[in-house]
Design a protein around this motif. Structure first.
Motif, PDB file in Angstrom:
ATOM      1  N   ARG A   8       0.268  -1.038   0.218  1.00  0.00           N
ATOM      2  CA  ARG A   8      -0.717   0.141  -0.207  1.00  0.00           C
ATOM      3  C   ARG A   8       1.050   1.638   0.261  1.00  0.00           C
ATOM      4  N   ALA A   9       0.686   2.019  -0.241  1.00  0.00           N
ATOM      5  CA  ALA A   9       0.670   3.678  -0.553  1.00  0.00           C
ATOM      6  C   ALA A   9      -0.278   4.914  -0.099  1.00  0.00           C
ATOM      7  N   ASP A  10      -0.251   5.067   0.722  1.00  0.00           N
ATOM      8  CA  ASP A  10      -1.088   6.135   1.519  1.00  0.00           C
ATOM      9  C   ASP A  10      -0.971   7.544   0.562  1.00  0.00           C
ATOM     10  N   GLY A  11      -2.709   7.596   0.194  1.00  0.00           N
ATOM     11  CA  GLY A  11      -2.374   9.344  -0.790  1.00  0.00           C
ATOM     12  C   GLY A  11      -1.583   9.685  -1.581  1.00  0.00           C
ATOM     13  N   VAL A  12      -1.309   8.841  -2.050  1.00  0.00           N
ATOM     14  CA  VAL A  12      -0.864   8.766  -4.083  1.00  0.00           C
ATOM     15  C   VAL A  12      -1.098   9.222  -4.841  1.00  0.00           C
TER      16      VAL A  12
END
Length: 414
Positions: A313-317
């Motif tokens: 996961r990668a948040d706020g991309v």
């Protein structure tokens, strides 16, 4: 046994296709795509020096059109080779061999890996035995051994079959690691963008290049795909769906009926259902998060729902089109619907659904009114399959026999 082959055929180039190496041939001035299987009648003469199954060359044969002789090519170009699902030509080939409608004398394969990169070496032997039982020999043209059934040939072939399967396993590990890395960098890994979002192309420096229409793919290897906000009316509709669900406490089914009554369709041009509304309400991409590996299907063996600690996961991309507090409120409502039910009540509801529908799936569960979502069942019982097991249901799965994406695949001669 004689074989007819055109003497002007030559191997002209090697390229990557479908995850494995494919070789194209030039046949009579026309480039023939990789992965053909050709049969030629046994009464066709073979020109001297053009084809020998014991040699390292395996050029595709061609029939003379000036006689009653017949030839046929079986081709599955660019298909994945870990399952026979979708490999219609290969399945038709095996069926023709078994039926005996067409009298094959031999099957010519470029090498052992082209016959199949099976994860189970017995599967490769199974298909070869089908041919052998029908009186059709399998010859590996580029191999240094003769497939004559001798102990030495069996040992070498077994080792090479295992190596072919290992190639796919090693490649799977590398591809998986690469995909996970791209997720963490904020790059989209396949699939449609979804309602209210669009896929966009960026170059290796991150500069915007343009939006991708439905079905379009990138053409340059160094380009990447990201998600961007879609048309204003779609973005506004997504936000309205969240507000109706959270603030007005309107269930998914009623929201879907209202959208259909207003003539609004999904991004795929379809009518709204409870399931499509539910997917919008639970997908983190609407708050800008890039999440991947929730479900894995490695080497096409078994579909597995992974626990959150295994997700990439990668948040706020991505640009968030829904307020995070509104999104979290929606998740709370959805979770509480299942928490109000005991394990036995959830299972009883699942039994009733199976009795009404005759089968179960994640989509059927999500579409059912008054039932917890499929993700709730997966979270409560460990997986959907475990929930199915507890209600006495075994899903019917199509188990595909893995076969290698035959790079210059078998040539069949009669």
């Amino acid at each position: 046994m004689s074989r007819g082959v055109s003497s002007d055929q030559s191997r002209v180039r090697t390229q990557r296709r479908g995850g494995t190496e494919c070789t194209s041939f030039r046949q009579g001035g026309t480039a023939g795509e990789a992965n053909p299987r050709v049969r030629v009648p046994s009464n066709v003469d073979r020109p001297s020096g053009t084809l020998d199954p014991k040699s390292g060359r395996c050029d595709p044969p061609v029939c003379s059109r000036s006689s009653n002789r017949h030839c046929k090519t079986y081709a599955d170009e660019g298909k994945s080779d870990l399952s026979t699902d979708g490999l219609d030509a290969f399945k038709r080939l095996i069926k023709d061999v078994e039926s005996g409608r067409d009298e094959f004398d031999a099957i010519l394969v470029y090498d052992v890996s082209r016959w199949g990169r099976f994860q189970d070496t017995d599967e490769s032997a199974y298909y070869e035995y089908i041919c052998k039982r029908a009186g059709v020999g399998v010859h590996y043209c580029a191999e240094q051994f003769e497939n004559d059934g001798s102990p030495i040939a069996a040992i070498i072939k077994g080792v090479k079959n295992a190596m072919a399967g290992e190639y796919s396993r090693e490649l799977s590990v590398k591809v998986f690691a690469g995909q996970g890395r791209h997720i963490e960098l904020g790059h989209r890994q396949g699939g449609p963008a979804g309602y209210g979002l669009r896929r966009a192309l960026i170059d290796q420096s991150g500069a915007f290049k343009g939006e991708l229409a439905h079905g379009e793919q990138k053409s340059i290897q160094t380009d990447r795909v990201v998600l961007v906000a879609g048309p204003d009316e779609e973005v506004a509709m997504v936000r309205e769906i969240y507000r109706r669900f959270v603030e007005d406490l309107i269930p998914e089914r009623q929201i879907a009926d209202e959208l259909n009554a207003r003539g609004i369709v999904t991004d795929l041009g379809r009518s709204w259902t409870r399931g499509t509304v539910h997917q919008i309400l639970i997908n983190e991409k609407y708050i800008g998060n890039n999440v991947w590996n929730r479900v894995s299907f490695k080497l096409k063996k078994k579909r597995v729902r992974n626990s959150p600690d295994m997700w990439f996961r990668a948040d706020g991309v991505f640009p968030a089109i829904v307020d995070r507090h509104l999104f979290e409120a929606a998740q709370t409502i959805i979770r509480e619907r299942s928490f109000r039910l005991s394990d036995e009540e959830m299972l009883e509801a699942l039994r009733n659904l199976r009795r009404d529908k005759g089968l179960l799936s994640g989509l059927i569960i999500d579409e059912a009114e008054g039932l917890p979502s499929s993700s709730a069942y997966s979270s409560r019982f460990g997986s959907l399959l475990q929930a199915y097991k507890l209600v006495g249901y075994t899903p019917k799965r199509i188990i595909g026999m893995s076969r290698s994406t035959a790079i210059c695949a078998p040539f069949i001669l009669t």
